[in-house]
Each structure stands twice: as structure tokens, then as C-alpha cells.
Design a protein around this motif. Structure first.
Motif, PDB file in Angstrom:
ATOM      1  N   ASN A  36       0.823  -1.212   0.000  1.00  0.00           N
ATOM      2  CA  ASN A  36       0.000   0.000   0.000  1.00  0.00           C
ATOM      3  C   ASN A  36       0.857   1.261   0.000  1.00  0.00           C
ATOM      4  N   ILE A  37       2.095   1.164  -0.475  1.00  0.00           N
ATOM      5  CA  ILE A  37       3.015   2.302  -0.435  1.00  0.00           C
ATOM      6  C   ILE A  37       2.465   3.466  -1.248  1.00  0.00           C
ATOM      7  N   GLU A  38       2.464   4.642  -0.610  1.00  0.00           N
ATOM      8  CA  GLU A  38       2.027   5.862  -1.272  1.00  0.00           C
ATOM      9  C   GLU A  38       3.066   6.961  -1.046  1.00  0.00           C
ATOM     10  N   LEU A  39       2.922   8.024  -1.794  1.00  0.00           N
ATOM     11  CA  LEU A  39       3.813   9.168  -1.705  1.00  0.00           C
ATOM     12  C   LEU A  39       3.923   9.643  -0.260  1.00  0.00           C
ATOM     13  N   GLY A  40       5.164   9.746   0.238  1.00  0.00           N
ATOM     14  CA  GLY A  40       5.403  10.251   1.576  1.00  0.00           C
ATOM     15  C   GLY A  40       5.456   9.203   2.659  1.00  0.00           C
ATOM     16  N   ASP A  41       5.184   7.940   2.345  1.00  0.00           N
ATOM     17  CA  ASP A  41       5.237   6.879   3.355  1.00  0.00           C
ATOM     18  C   ASP A  41       6.669   6.583   3.766  1.00  0.00           C
ATOM     19  N   ALA A  42       6.816   6.077   4.977  1.00  0.00           N
ATOM     20  CA  ALA A  42       8.104   5.599   5.473  1.00  0.00           C
ATOM     21  C   ALA A  42       8.159   4.088   5.278  1.00  0.00           C
ATOM     22  N   VAL A  43       9.235   3.620   4.632  1.00  0.00           N
ATOM     23  CA  VAL A  43       9.391   2.207   4.291  1.00  0.00           C
ATOM     24  C   VAL A  43      10.777   1.750   4.709  1.00  0.00           C
ATOM     25  N   SER A  44      10.863   0.548   5.270  1.00  0.00           N
ATOM     26  CA  SER A  44      12.160  -0.047   5.574  1.00  0.00           C
ATOM     27  C   SER A  44      12.339  -1.316   4.743  1.00  0.00           C
ATOM     28  N   VAL A  45      13.610  -1.624   4.451  1.00  0.00           N
ATOM     29  CA  VAL A  45      13.962  -2.822   3.691  1.00  0.00           C
ATOM     30  C   VAL A  45      15.109  -3.509   4.414  1.00  0.00           C
ATOM     31  N   THR A  46      14.946  -4.785   4.747  1.00  0.00           N
ATOM     32  CA  THR A  46      16.056  -5.553   5.306  1.00  0.00           C
ATOM     33  C   THR A  46      16.631  -6.446   4.224  1.00  0.00           C
ATOM     34  N   GLY A  47      17.956  -6.335   4.042  1.00  0.00           N
ATOM     35  CA  GLY A  47      18.658  -7.088   3.012  1.00  0.00           C
ATOM     36  C   GLY A  47      18.831  -6.261   1.760  1.00  0.00           C
ATOM     37  N   LEU A  48      20.068  -5.839   1.479  1.00  0.00           N
ATOM     38  CA  LEU A  48      20.339  -4.959   0.339  1.00  0.00           C
ATOM     39  C   LEU A  48      21.168  -5.662  -0.733  1.00  0.00           C
ATOM     40  N   GLY A  49      20.909  -6.958  -0.917  1.00  0.00           N
ATOM     41  CA  GLY A  49      21.453  -7.649  -2.073  1.00  0.00           C
ATOM     42  C   GLY A  49      20.744  -7.177  -3.329  1.00  0.00           C
ATOM     43  N   LEU A  50      20.863  -7.935  -4.412  1.00  0.00           N
ATOM     44  CA  LEU A  50      20.274  -7.494  -5.682  1.00  0.00           C
ATOM     45  C   LEU A  50      18.784  -7.207  -5.542  1.00  0.00           C
ATOM     46  N   ILE A  51      18.050  -8.142  -4.942  1.00  0.00           N
ATOM     47  CA  ILE A  51      16.599  -7.992  -4.849  1.00  0.00           C
ATOM     48  C   ILE A  51      16.226  -6.862  -3.894  1.00  0.00           C
ATOM     49  N   GLY A  52      16.818  -6.843  -2.715  1.00  0.00           N
ATOM     50  CA  GLY A  52      16.491  -5.811  -1.741  1.00  0.00           C
ATOM     51  C   GLY A  52      16.883  -4.422  -2.213  1.00  0.00           C
ATOM     52  N   ASN A  53      18.029  -4.319  -2.858  1.00  0.00           N
ATOM     53  CA  ASN A  53      18.474  -3.033  -3.395  1.00  0.00           C
ATOM     54  C   ASN A  53      17.451  -2.489  -4.378  1.00  0.00           C
ATOM     55  N   MET A  54      17.022  -3.341  -5.318  1.00  0.00           N
ATOM     56  CA  MET A  54      16.074  -2.858  -6.326  1.00  0.00           C
ATOM     57  C   MET A  54      14.695  -2.627  -5.730  1.00  0.00           C
TER      58      MET A  54
END
Length: 336
Positions: free
Chosen positions: A133-151
Motif C-alpha cells: 500500500n506504499i504511497e507518496l510520503g510513506d516511510a518504508v524499511s527494507v532488510t537485506g540490500l542484495g540485488l533484490i532488496g536493493n532494487m
């Protein structure tokens, strides 16, 4: 024609094999391709190499991200011609008979051919934002910055989110920053909840994308997701993790704990080809990725760590297994 292929012959054993390629009689929707570049999918292919993926039989040829040149078609196939450059889900071999149905797309003129196989990983990452449900201005975190997480982090930013990326590796965080991620955090420090609270003014993130595939990381992330937020399971969970399931489930059930929605983001939830009754498809996502690459909105070049000859395959998989900081985006160059 002499064919060359990479084979997993038994757990943790990689061989480069040669043999004569003789194409069978082609169907109207089949062509013979000669690979130009193929990309290793680290998570999936190392899992296959371990011998723990029941769907992958040994000996077998891994791989599903290719850019190729068509070298043979049947006479009544009008759409495709010899010399056409295409993106498809090809394996790590020089020659292959493939279907032209589904995700088999002409590569736009001028697009760097080394980038093209990364389309496969980008469409995997795409699923995380498609189901969210990501919308403009939302705060999002990502764990794991390999190829998939980075993109996934890049795509969430393109969706209008403010994104914090978390990884143990300083090198992966550095690459993510080169790709335009404005906020990263060293997850080896622990205290992810405190860092996210500081970053969001105590609110937490509305969406968390879990790209490591580690069940413990997914469970730990619940503490920094805002009430009524969502946990997107992008990485395929592998390996056992012992935990109190009741405590985890309470996060998605009790409003005073968070009332979190869990969402699976496996790419195959969408149809392969466009369908008039479904907005998204893997073909559509692939074409969008081509456009984002061409316009410089999705950064690929920093993700390339090695371009290797097929003969170097054993060392490539060793590097991906034991030297993850230096080996991440590994391409095989089949052009010679």
C-alpha cells in the motif's frame, strides 16, 4: 555447434561441460538462441547448489536471467528473426531452444546488454511494491540490500516513499547509497527498532519489505512497523527458526500490538502475459523495467560486481558463497 553449459553435479560441486548442440525440429513458437550474458541469482542458485531445493534435480543447469541473440527460427514464424536480441528466462548455457511465449521480449535499442538480465531480478523486486500500500510520503524499511532488496528499495523510492535500507554489510550499504538510497543502517548494531523510531519520529514504518529470507529478521521487524502497517515477505524463507508463533500472530491480530498485515510477494502471483482482467503481469513489469533502466531511474551499473567467462563458474559460486561483499551481481559473458 559446440555447446557449453554450467552444471551443478552434486551439492556444492560446479562443473563447466561441453558437448555438441543439435537443435530438434522447432515448433512454431520456438527459436534457438545464443546467450550473450546470463546473470546468477545468488539466493536461488546457491539454494539449488546446496541440494536442498527439491524442484532442482542434479545434475542440472541453473539460471533464469538471460539476454541472447536468436540464431535459428522456423520458416513460418514471422515475428522473430535471426539476429534479434531478446530478454528471456534462459539458463547458463551457450545455446538453448526456448519458447517465444511469455516473458520473451525484444531488447530496446541502446540498452546496455549487461543490464538486461537484471530485469529478471527487478521484476522479482517489483512484486513487493505491487502488493503493498506504499504511497507518496510513506516511510518504508527494507532488510537485506542484495540485488533484490536493493532494487526493491529503489522501486519503493520511485513509488514516492522515504526508504531506510538495513544490511550487515558496509559494502552493500555503500552500493545502495550509490544507487540513490538516502538512508541506510548497519543492522549488525541491532536496535533496528530504536533507529527506525528515531528516523520516523517514533511512528514506525507503514511498510516493511523483508528481502533476506531469514525468518528471524522478519519476526524482529514487527517491532518497528507502525500500527496497521504491513510486512512484505519478498525473500523466500529458507532454514529453520524456532520462535513463539503466538507472539508473532498477535502482531497481525491485536490492535494494541500493531494489527499488522502480512503479505507474500512471490513474483508468480501475477500472470506471465498481459490479461485484460488483471492490471499487472510479468511481461508488463519487464517492459517497465526496461524503461526505468533507459531513463536512468533504476540504477543497475553499481550492482555489477563481476563479468566472468563461463569457465570461471566454480570460482563465481565460491565467491557468492564465501565472499558476499565482493561477489553480488555476477554475469557470465558467453560472447566469445
Amino acid at each position: 555447434m559446440i555447446n557449453q553449459s554450467i552444471a551443478f553435479t552434486k551439492p556444492w560441486q560446479v562443473e563447466v561441460q561441453e558437448g555438441t548442440f543439435a537443435a530438434p525440429a522447432l515448433a512454431a513458437d520456438e527459436v534457438v538462441v545464443k546467450k550473450l550474458y546470463t546473470l546468477i541469482s545468488p539466493g536461488t542458485e546457491l539454494a539449488c547448489l546446496s541440494g536442498n531445493e527439491s524442484w532442482f534435480g542434479m545434475p542440472g543447469t541453473p539460471g533464469y536471467a538471460s539476454v541472447s541473440e536468436i540464431v535459428e527460427t522456423v520458416g513460418d514464424e514471422r515475428r522473430w528473426n535471426r539476429g534479434d536480441i531478446v530478454f528471456h528466462y534462459g539458463d547458463h548455457s551457450r545455446y538453448q531452444v526456448v519458447s517465444t511465449r511469455g516473458t520473451f521480449l525484444e531488447v530496446p535499442a541502446g540498452l546496455d546488454l549487461r543490464w538486461v538480465p537484471f530485469t529478471r531480478m527487478a521484476t522479482v523486486a517489483f512484486t513487493s511494491v505491487r502488493v503493498s500500500n506504499i504511497e507518496l510520503g510513506d516511510a518504508v524499511s527494507v532488510t537485506g540490500l542484495g540485488l533484490i532488496g536493493n532494487m526493491a528499495a529503489q522501486l519503493a523510492q520511485l513509488q514516492g516513499a522515504d526508504v531506510i535500507g538495513m544490511d550487515l554489510s558496509a559494502e552493500r550499504r555503500r552500493i545502495a547509497e550509490i544507487c540513490g538510497l538516502f538512508e541506510t543502517y548497519d543492522s549488525s548494531l541491532g536496535e533496528g527498532k530504536a533507529r527506525v523510531a528515531e528516523w520516523t519520529g517514533g511512528v514506525g514504518v507503514s511498510t516493511h519489505i523483508e528481502a533476506t529470507g531469514l525468518s528471524k529478521v522478519a519476526a524482529d521487524s514487527l517491532g518497528w512497523i507502525a500500527r496497521s502497517g504491513e510486512l512484505i515477505l519478498l525473500g523466500s524463507p529458507r532454514g529453520a527458526h524456532n520462535a513463539d508463533l503466538t507472539d508473532v500472530l498477535n502482531y497481525c491480530h491485536l490492535n494494541d500490538r500493531g494489527c499488522i498485515t502480512f503479505k507474500g510477494a512471490h513474483e508468480w502471483r501475477f500472470p506471465v502475459e498481459p490479461d485484460p482482467f488483471v492490471k499487472h503481469s510479468m511481461v508488463r513489469n519487464s517492459r517497465i523495467v526496461f524503461d526505468l533502466m533507459q531513463r536512468g531511474k533504476l540504477k543497475i551499473e553499481p550492482l555489477i560486481s563481476h563479468v566472468l567467462k563461463p569457465e570461471e563458474a566454480p570460482s563465481a559460486y565460491e565467491g557468492l558463497r564465501f565472499d558476499k561483499d565482493r561477489y553480488h551481481g555476477v554475469l557470465f559473458d558467453w560472447r566469445q
